[in-house]
Motif scaffolding. Structure first.
Motif: not given
Length: 787
Positions: A68-69, A77-80, A97-101
């Motif tokens: 999880p971020s 909302l569930d980012e999974r 940084f953390d970048l999530r695609l």
């Protein structure tokens, strides 16, 4: 197998196939992964031109394991559901940084020392709007918009359940706004004030976008009685809490009947039923609580819920007891209309009285308010079941010593039910340069069968920054001056939004946590149209070109509540909208590219780096030469495309006439059925491998909608080619549980017309009818190369 090993095997394989040779595999893995050839499909990005010294590169890791971020998103909302990759850069505090695609190739989360930079999202468009993504829209002059149709022709199109918009999102689709099936129960505890009883209407509506709002049920409550559609249900009993429930069904077993039940504190109940007061009700999207009087009165509401039961599942699209400050429904500034505090018409959360807990909703009506416009609390309802459909990922890899992620996705029209087709492939490359610099490269390919719908309105990128994390917004001027939001003016401007020509800027904008030089900051570097004059000269000389006019930067800010600093950051429209509008023309069969940069660093360093990157922003046409483009082998066995021959250890290369007994004896699939171009060579179309999720059938096709349910619309429009978008309109149902499609991969590109070379054959002559059904308008019989 390492990334380097994959690239070596892929290069050897491509060399052998293009020279007419055959790879002989010594030991093939029957369950091998197709990912080893994907690098060939994705080796089309222009080379990088920005580097930093090794000491400033930091450490990069890319992982497909979900974590999880830690960011606060809109409740529910569930980012999974969206997560695909995490790119983590570790260096100094200012530039780590953390970048999530996301699954659609979008940047859905970008965190650094400033916290989360992407906005909290809207439930109906989660991680599809306000995320960093490419978007495009057709602008061909041969297409007439709906605004030019007579009203009697336009209204059926506007009111259809199939949307007519033609934007193509890189991220994916919205959710449907309403709920069109199931058994619904709307319930709450209600009390009319003993001394000043008000009047209350509980209103149920179908309020789909593009259709007239339909009120299909209203429970009316006065000091004397509670009624539904004119039918008495119970006495109102001012000063006492009553539990009220409205039940009805939509679709399937729907009867068009609403049942109302009222229960008092002693457990005594009474009920009545009434038919829907509107016809053609399709969805339940809107719930309202209206003070229906016009005289002074007070109403209390508590424990407001909407329950839905469908396909054996139960959900609560709305469930609120007015106790939790962080609940989205508490944003009364957005939900309430018709109040006049000066006259005494107000809506607030109060601790004066409650059915349970400590708080309830208090609605105060007042004498002298405009008739028909009393205090009203209303909210749109959305399902919490199912997932959004993210733009299908058709190939991906990690390269560049583990610092580059590359994908290709089929972009989607954001409405799940639509008459518009998407012919756009989005290639996305994210490269961690180091020192907080992120190089972003988009490639667009238009594979439309038709030649009269081009795309010229691009938002590249379209995205947002979270106001609560980065409240200071700047655009630099050509002379280097840093202009605050509101100090610069574009061709269109108001207090909340505007557009400014890129040449009127210094080539970047900046969001920062404060005005201090060391403030955590995020810059978007979009350049200053470096090729505009050269592109205009090409156009003048009749040469191929991409840019047709000067580009713009678009910006906007959502109104902020007065208490935004103290309220939860996910309880309001918490974002600056930002988009670059590069004026590039994407014609049928063409490919264009655009490169820009993000910079994450302290403010003074981010300004320094952003300024140095302005001239590195690049764009233009991409053209691939058939003679130099690698081929991708396609293996077929048992009526399906298989992975054999990809991750085999190469033991030698020999001519195609090698005796069968000398081939690998473990498999009869070492020889490909046919081969395709890895890149969109002029005159080619992409071939997709798609599986029917209902039947299990696989097909090779140019039509990504081949298994999607389709409905002929039969709109009446004027005769002429300019209107055939509507006259020939087909409704496509892309809902996750309806589209029947698993978009497995991009196989490569084949010729539409027979090439001069004798090495090509029809796809229909190469595979059986099940794998390649009979051709249609969009499902083309391409020419593919013989192995």
């Amino acid at each position: 197998m390492s990334v380097i090993e994959k690239e070596v095997v892929g290069a050897v394989l491509a060399l052998a196939l293009t020279s007419g040779a055959l790879l002989v595999a010594a030991d093939c893995d029957e369950s091998s992964s197709w990912s080893a050839v994907e690098s060939g499909l994705l080796e089309l990005f222009p080379p990088a031109v920005v580097e930093v010294s090794q000491v400033k590169q930091g450490e990069t890791t890319i992982s497909s394991t979900y974590t999880p971020s830690g960011s606060l998103w809109t409740p529910g909302l569930d980012e999974r559901n969206v997560f695909d990759l995490l790119i983590r850069h570790e260096q100094d505090e200012d530039n780590s940084f953390d970048l999530r695609l996301g699954k659609g190739g979008q940047i859905y989360s970008l965190r650094s020392s400033f916290g989360e930079s992407v906005n909290p999202q809207k439930f109906e468009a989660h991680w599809n709007d306000g995320v960093w993504q490419p978007v495009c829209h057709p602008t061909t002059t041969k297409y007439h918009p709906i605004s030019r149709l007579p009203e009697e022709m336009a209204n059926p199109i506007k009111e259809s359940e199939y949307a007519h918009g033609q934007f193509v999102h890189g991220a994916g689709t919205y959710r449907l706004q309403g709920m069109d099936s199931g058994v619904f129960t709307v319930s709450c505890d209600v009390m009319l004030d003993r001394d000043k009883p008000g009047k209350l209407d509980i209103i149920l509506r179908d309020a789909q976008h593009g259709r007239p709002m339909l009120t299909f049920g209203t429970l009316h409550m006065t000091e004397r009685q509670i009624s539904l559609g004119g039918e008495r249900v119970a006495d109102a009993r001012p000063g006492e809490w009553l539990h009220v429930a409205l039940s009805f069904a939509l679709s399937g077993d729907a009867t068009g009947i609403i049942t109302a039940e009222v229960r008092n504190a002693e457990g005594e109940s009474s009920a009545a039923a009434a038919p829907f007061t509107a016809t053609d009700v399709r969805t339940f999207t809107w719930l309202g609580l209206s003070a229906a009087g016009g005289t002074e009165g007070i109403i209390y509401v508590d424990n407001l819920e909407v329950k839905r039961e469908v396909d054996g599942q139960t959900e609560w699209p709305l469930r609120y007891d007015f106790e939790q400050e962080s609940e989205r429904s508490l944003d009364l500034d957005k939900l309430v209309v018709g109040t006049d505090e000066a006259k005494g018409g107000v809506v607030k959360v109060t601790d004066r009285v409650a059915a349970s807990g400590k708080r309830s909703l208090e609605i105060r009506d007042a004498a002298g308010l405009d008739a028909g416009w009393q205090p009203l609390v209303r909210t749109f309802l959305h399902t919490t079941l199912g997932e959004a459909l993210y733009s299908p990922k058709l190939a991906s890899d990690i390269t560049g010593n583990g610092r580059i992620s590359r994908t290709v996705n089929w972009g989607l029209v954001p409405q799940l039910k639509t008459i518009s087709r998407s012919p756009i492939l989005y290639y996305t490359q994210v490269r961690d340069v180091g020192d907080g610099i992120i190089e972003m490269t988009y490639i667009f390919h238009n594979f439309n069968v038709r030649d009269d719908i081009d795309f010229g309105h691009l938002n590249t990128p379209w995205g947002s920054t979270r106001f609560s994390s980065l409240p200071y917004f700047y655009v630099n001027a050509p002379d280097g001056e840093l202009m605050k939001y509101g100090e610069f003016k574009g061709s269109w401007d108001d207090e909340t939004a505007g557009i400014i020509n890129l040449r009127k800027t210094g080539g970047w904008n900046l969001n920062s946590a404060s005005e201090a030089d060391d403030a955590p900051s995020l810059a978007l570097v979009f350049g200053r149209d470096r090729h505009f004059e050269a592109e205009q000269e090409r156009a003048k000389n009749g040469q191929p070109y991409a840019q047709f006019r000067e580009s713009d930067f678009r910006y906007g800010i959502y109104p902020r509540p007065d208490d935004w600093k103290t309220r939860p950051e996910n309880s309001w429209e918490n974002w600056y909208g930002q988009a670059v509008l590069p004026k590039l023309h994407l014609k049928q069969g063409h490919t264009i590219w655009y490169r820009f940069f993000f910079v994450i660093n302290r403010k003074d360093r981010a300004i320094e780096l952003a300024t140095s990157l302005v001239d590195k922003v690049d764009y233009g046409l991409l053209t691939f030469d058939a003679a130099e483009t690698p081929r991708v082998p396609v293996y077929v066995s048992g009526g399906k495309v298989v992975d054999e021959g990809v991750r085999c250890q190469v033991s030698g290369v020999s001519s195609p006439d090698l005796k069968p007994e000398t081939r690998n004896r473990k498999s009869d699939r070492a020889h490909p059925a046919f081969q395709l171009f890895a890149h969109p060579v002029p005159g080619t179309m992409p071939l997709f491998l798609i599986e029917n999720t209902t039947t299990g059938q696989q097909v090779i096709t140019t039509d990504p909608y081949i298994f999607v349910p389709q409905e002929k619309m039969n709109y009446e429009v004027p005769v002429g080619a300019k209107w055939d978008h509507y006259r020939n309109a087909v409704g496509y149902d892309m809902r996750v549980d309806k589209n029947n499609s698993r978009w497995k991969r991009l196989l490569g590109y084949g010729y539409v017309k027979k090439p001069a070379s004798d090495s090509c054959t029809r796809l229909s002559d190469t595979v059986d009818d099940a794998l390649f059904p009979s051709p249609t308008t969009y499902h083309l019989d391409l020419w593919v190369e013989k192995p």
